[in-house]
Design a protein around this motif. Structure first.
Motif, PDB file in Angstrom:
ATOM      1  N   LEU A  11       0.775  -1.288  -0.123  1.00  0.00           N
ATOM      2  CA  LEU A  11      -0.018   0.025   0.160  1.00  0.00           C
ATOM      3  C   LEU A  11       0.773   1.216  -0.248  1.00  0.00           C
ATOM      4  N   SER A  12       2.008   1.348   0.774  1.00  0.00           N
ATOM      5  CA  SER A  12       2.787   2.598   1.002  1.00  0.00           C
ATOM      6  C   SER A  12       3.551   2.997  -0.390  1.00  0.00           C
ATOM      7  N   VAL A  13       3.677   1.953  -1.351  1.00  0.00           N
ATOM      8  CA  VAL A  13       4.399   2.489  -2.501  1.00  0.00           C
ATOM      9  C   VAL A  13       4.042   1.745  -3.741  1.00  0.00           C
ATOM     10  N   GLY A  14       2.994   0.775  -3.657  1.00  0.00           N
ATOM     11  CA  GLY A  14       2.462   0.130  -4.801  1.00  0.00           C
ATOM     12  C   GLY A  14       3.060  -1.075  -5.496  1.00  0.00           C
ATOM     13  N   GLU A  15       4.441  -1.476  -4.881  1.00  0.00           N
ATOM     14  CA  GLU A  15       5.090  -2.547  -5.599  1.00  0.00           C
ATOM     15  C   GLU A  15       4.401  -3.901  -5.132  1.00  0.00           C
ATOM     16  N   VAL A  16       4.948  -4.597  -6.178  1.00  0.00           N
ATOM     17  CA  VAL A  16       4.296  -6.061  -6.179  1.00  0.00           C
ATOM     18  C   VAL A  16       4.994  -6.819  -4.913  1.00  0.00           C
ATOM     19  N   VAL A  17       4.222  -7.562  -4.150  1.00  0.00           N
ATOM     20  CA  VAL A  17       5.051  -8.292  -3.185  1.00  0.00           C
ATOM     21  C   VAL A  17       4.281  -9.651  -3.218  1.00  0.00           C
ATOM     22  N   TYR A  18       4.910 -10.634  -2.431  1.00  0.00           N
ATOM     23  CA  TYR A  18       4.514 -11.893  -2.099  1.00  0.00           C
ATOM     24  C   TYR A  18       4.489 -12.340  -0.798  1.00  0.00           C
ATOM     25  N   TRP A  19       3.717 -13.204  -0.421  1.00  0.00           N
ATOM     26  CA  TRP A  19       3.482 -13.744   0.845  1.00  0.00           C
ATOM     27  C   TRP A  19       4.507 -14.849   1.397  1.00  0.00           C
ATOM     28  N   ASN A  20       5.166 -14.684   2.639  1.00  0.00           N
ATOM     29  CA  ASN A  20       6.060 -15.796   2.963  1.00  0.00           C
ATOM     30  C   ASN A  20       5.604 -15.661   4.517  1.00  0.00           C
ATOM     31  N   ALA A  21       5.153 -16.747   5.215  1.00  0.00           N
ATOM     32  CA  ALA A  21       4.729 -16.850   6.356  1.00  0.00           C
ATOM     33  C   ALA A  21       5.893 -16.576   7.548  1.00  0.00           C
ATOM     34  N   ALA A  22       7.223 -16.978   7.202  1.00  0.00           N
ATOM     35  CA  ALA A  22       8.171 -16.835   7.983  1.00  0.00           C
ATOM     36  C   ALA A  22       8.620 -15.326   7.872  1.00  0.00           C
ATOM     37  N   LYS A  23       8.667 -14.414   6.825  1.00  0.00           N
ATOM     38  CA  LYS A  23       9.262 -13.420   6.397  1.00  0.00           C
ATOM     39  C   LYS A  23       8.152 -12.276   6.387  1.00  0.00           C
ATOM     40  N   VAL A  26       7.320 -10.246   1.219  1.00  0.00           N
ATOM     41  CA  VAL A  26       8.514 -10.109   0.405  1.00  0.00           C
ATOM     42  C   VAL A  26       8.464  -9.701  -0.977  1.00  0.00           C
ATOM     43  N   THR A  27       9.464  -9.043  -1.477  1.00  0.00           N
ATOM     44  CA  THR A  27       9.696  -8.319  -2.919  1.00  0.00           C
ATOM     45  C   THR A  27       9.765  -9.149  -3.975  1.00  0.00           C
ATOM     46  N   TYR A  28      10.638 -10.034  -3.746  1.00  0.00           N
ATOM     47  CA  TYR A  28      10.998 -11.279  -4.935  1.00  0.00           C
ATOM     48  C   TYR A  28      10.022 -12.498  -5.028  1.00  0.00           C
ATOM     49  N   LEU A  29       9.794 -12.816  -6.197  1.00  0.00           N
ATOM     50  CA  LEU A  29       8.982 -14.042  -6.179  1.00  0.00           C
ATOM     51  C   LEU A  29       9.654 -15.260  -5.735  1.00  0.00           C
ATOM     52  N   HIS A  30      11.072 -15.350  -5.951  1.00  0.00           N
ATOM     53  CA  HIS A  30      11.979 -16.555  -5.325  1.00  0.00           C
ATOM     54  C   HIS A  30      11.800 -16.788  -3.854  1.00  0.00           C
ATOM     55  N   ASP A  31      11.477 -15.448  -3.264  1.00  0.00           N
ATOM     56  CA  ASP A  31      11.083 -15.545  -1.676  1.00  0.00           C
ATOM     57  C   ASP A  31       9.775 -15.976  -1.231  1.00  0.00           C
ATOM     58  N   ALA A  32       9.071 -16.205  -2.342  1.00  0.00           N
ATOM     59  CA  ALA A  32       7.466 -16.449  -1.732  1.00  0.00           C
ATOM     60  C   ALA A  32       7.343 -17.931  -1.291  1.00  0.00           C
ATOM     61  N   GLU A  33       6.462 -17.902  -0.478  1.00  0.00           N
ATOM     62  CA  GLU A  33       5.937 -19.246   0.065  1.00  0.00           C
ATOM     63  C   GLU A  33       5.275 -19.886  -0.849  1.00  0.00           C
ATOM     64  N   ILE A  34       5.471 -21.239  -1.401  1.00  0.00           N
ATOM     65  CA  ILE A  34       4.444 -22.081  -2.360  1.00  0.00           C
ATOM     66  C   ILE A  34       3.613 -22.843  -1.349  1.00  0.00           C
ATOM     67  N   LEU A  35       2.291 -22.488  -1.811  1.00  0.00           N
ATOM     68  CA  LEU A  35       1.272 -23.054  -1.131  1.00  0.00           C
ATOM     69  C   LEU A  35       0.503 -24.078  -1.671  1.00  0.00           C
ATOM     70  N   VAL A  43      -4.798 -19.431   3.643  1.00  0.00           N
ATOM     71  CA  VAL A  43      -3.831 -18.388   3.817  1.00  0.00           C
ATOM     72  C   VAL A  43      -4.180 -17.097   3.418  1.00  0.00           C
ATOM     73  N   LEU A  44      -4.928 -16.947   2.111  1.00  0.00           N
ATOM     74  CA  LEU A  44      -5.503 -15.680   1.693  1.00  0.00           C
ATOM     75  C   LEU A  44      -6.676 -15.142   2.638  1.00  0.00           C
ATOM     76  N   LYS A  45      -7.495 -15.884   3.145  1.00  0.00           N
ATOM     77  CA  LYS A  45      -8.599 -15.527   3.972  1.00  0.00           C
ATOM     78  C   LYS A  45      -8.113 -14.949   5.452  1.00  0.00           C
ATOM     79  N   SER A  46      -6.837 -15.526   5.632  1.00  0.00           N
ATOM     80  CA  SER A  46      -6.297 -15.054   7.263  1.00  0.00           C
ATOM     81  C   SER A  46      -5.302 -13.982   7.076  1.00  0.00           C
TER      82      SER A  46
END
Length: 97
Positions: A11-23, A26-35, A43-46
């Motif tokens: 929300l603050s800058v509009g950049e694309v981000v990905y969810w990682n439960a531990a972190k 995150v900014t990069y797809l390679h750091d995303a959690e595979i669900l 995960v989406l709903k919570s």
């Protein structure tokens, strides 16, 4: 169904981000959690909904990916473009890194 990744825009800058439960987000797809398919909607709903309420991100949603070794590959072209950055100028965005 295929494995999925949760994405949104910070929300603050509009950049694309990905969810990682531990972190968190995150900014990069390679750091995303595979669900796995059976866990993705929960995960989406919570986590996705909570992040919207906390005004961290907007428009969280899931998209399908393929995993090739340690590489995450979006199934749809739209998500590949979002992961790389602007398609008009290769010297900007994440592809410039």
């Amino acid at each position: 169904m295929m494995p999925q990744v949760l994405t949104a825009n910070r929300l603050s800058v509009g950049e694309v981000v990905y969810w990682n439960a531990a972190k968190g987000w995150v900014t990069y797809l390679h750091d995303a959690e595979i669900l796995p398919d059976d866990k993705a909607e929960a995960v989406l709903k919570s986590d996705g909904a909570r992040s919207v309420q906390e005004r961290q991100v907007v428009n969280p949603y899931l998209f399908e990916v393929r995993v090739n070794g340690s590489t995450i590959v979006p199934v749809k072209t739209r998500e590949a473009i979002r992961a790389a950055g602007p398609s008009a100028r290769r010297d900007l965005g994440k592809q410039a890194d």
